[in-house]
Design an enzyme around this catalytic site. Structure first.
Site, short mmCIF file in Angstrom:
data_model
loop_
_atom_site.label_atom_id
_atom_site.label_comp_id
_atom_site.label_asym_id
_atom_site.label_seq_id
_atom_site.Cartn_x
_atom_site.Cartn_y
_atom_site.Cartn_z
CB SER A 173 -0.61 -0.31 0.97
OG SER A 173 -1.96 0.23 1.43
CG ASP A 214 -5.96 -5.12 -3.21
OD1 ASP A 214 -6.33 -4.22 -2.60
OD2 ASP A 214 -4.75 -5.56 -3.28
CG HIS A 244 -5.57 -2.94 1.20
ND1 HIS A 244 -4.59 -2.30 -0.54
CD2 HIS A 244 -4.80 -2.43 1.63
CE1 HIS A 244 -4.17 -1.70 -0.48
NE2 HIS A 244 -3.76 -1.20 0.68
#
Length: 335
Positions: free
Chosen positions: A138, A282, A309
């Site tokens: 991320s 995701d 995620h």
């Protein structure tokens, strides 16, 4: 990691977890060394926390957590998979996070300064092109890309997890693909709240914790979230997170410092072996991440079909074998 800053109260309330020290993350599967590394910044010297697990002269993985302002504990389960493969890894709290110093000067929260911090950490840990794998998820994936643009001569391999190369494209995906998967009236209410910047409205979290987080952030009920993830939630630094990312779950809040970030045209300058990891569920578009793996000079794509995620937790059976194979393929020269 995407914006779950307001989810913290909900999660902590449901789980009843304590804000335990991250020293409770004990692998018991290899040599461990905690090191506080001094970092020089335009605002003086601060220290950041690292913890090395294992000792391998040619395979050392530095982990960049998400957020910004989250903690190394998003990688808490790495000690269940990498030590037995002989792969050394280093947990690391970035400046402003958890066990590292937490200055209150927002001028420190820039991509450029974080890149410089990673370079200082690399030098202090003795990482170099013969052993240094950089893994970011991320926001950590953004930081990993930015580090590679400036210092890829120091890298042996780069791993970009659950991160697109354009925040505008991310927002488009969130609003045009993920949002419409919700009941129409739910998504309309969420968009109205965002339009009014009414992020303290409890309805925002009420809707997202049912219709978004268990589908796209971590695919398990809140009461089943791993202990280390719950601990991480109690330690998030909202000052860093909100300054850089903002409040929105479907894009970057206007005025946040990461607004407009887009490096699609720069991906071709990355020539070191690169693994791009995405999850079918995701918050980030897996097709975009597959495209990224073809834009870099020497890339591979890993899809976690059951993952969201945090694919290392909801799809470890694909995430870790793919990660380990990449690291070993690069190390053996067979990538």
């Amino acid at each position: 990691m995407k914006n779950i800053i307001f989810y913290l109260v909900l999660i902590v309330g449901l789980i009843g977890c304590k804000n335990e020290s991250s020293d409770s993350l004990e692998s018991g599967k290899g040599e461990e060394t905690i090191q506080m590394i001094p970092i020089q910044t335009p605002k003086g010297e601060f220290k950041v926390w690292t913890k090395r697990v294992g000792d391998n002269p040619t395979m050392k993985v530095l982990l960049l957590h998400g957020g910004p302002g989250m903690t190394h504990e998003q990688y808490g389960n790495f000690d269940e998979y990498l030590p037995q493969e002989g792969i050394e890894f280093i947990w690391y709290d970035q400046l402003g996070s958890a066990h590292s110093d937490q200055p209150e000067d927002s001028s420190l929260w820039t991509i450029e300064r974080f890149v410089d911090e990673v370079e200082q950490v690399r030098k202090a840990l003795g990482l170099n092109k013969d052993n240094f794998y950089l893994l970011g998820q991320s926001w950590g994936g953004m930081l990993g890309m930015e580090y590679a643009f400036r210092h890829q001569e120091n890298l042996k391999g780069l791993i970009i997890c659950n991160m697109m190369s354009s925040l505008d494209e991310y927002e488009k995906y969130a609003k045009e693909v993920l949002g419409p998967q919700m009941p129409a009236e739910v998504f309309a209410e969420i968009m109205e709240i965002e339009k009014n910047m009414d992020f303290e409205n409890p309805r925002y979290m009420e809707l997202l914790e049912v219709h978004h987080y268990p589908q796209h952030v971590l695919r398990m009920p809140a009461g089943q979230w791993p202990e280390e993830i719950n601990r991480m939630m109690t330690q998030v630094n909202p000052d860093v997170y909100i300054y850089m990312q903002g409040y929105s779950e479907f894009g970057i809040t206007p005025g946040a410092s990461l607004e407009g970030w887009d490096v699609r045209e720069k991906l071709k300058t990355i020539t070191v072996p690169t693994l791009v990891v995405g999850g079918s569920h995701d918050t980030m578009d897996p097709k975009h991440m597959e495209w990224m793996s073809k834009q870099v000079g020497n890339g591979r794509f890993l899809l976690c079909p059951n993952g969201s995620h945090l694919s290392q937790y909801d799809d470890p059976s694909h995430f870790f074998p793919g990660l380990i194979k990449f690291i070993k393929d690069v190390d053996s020269g067979s990538f």
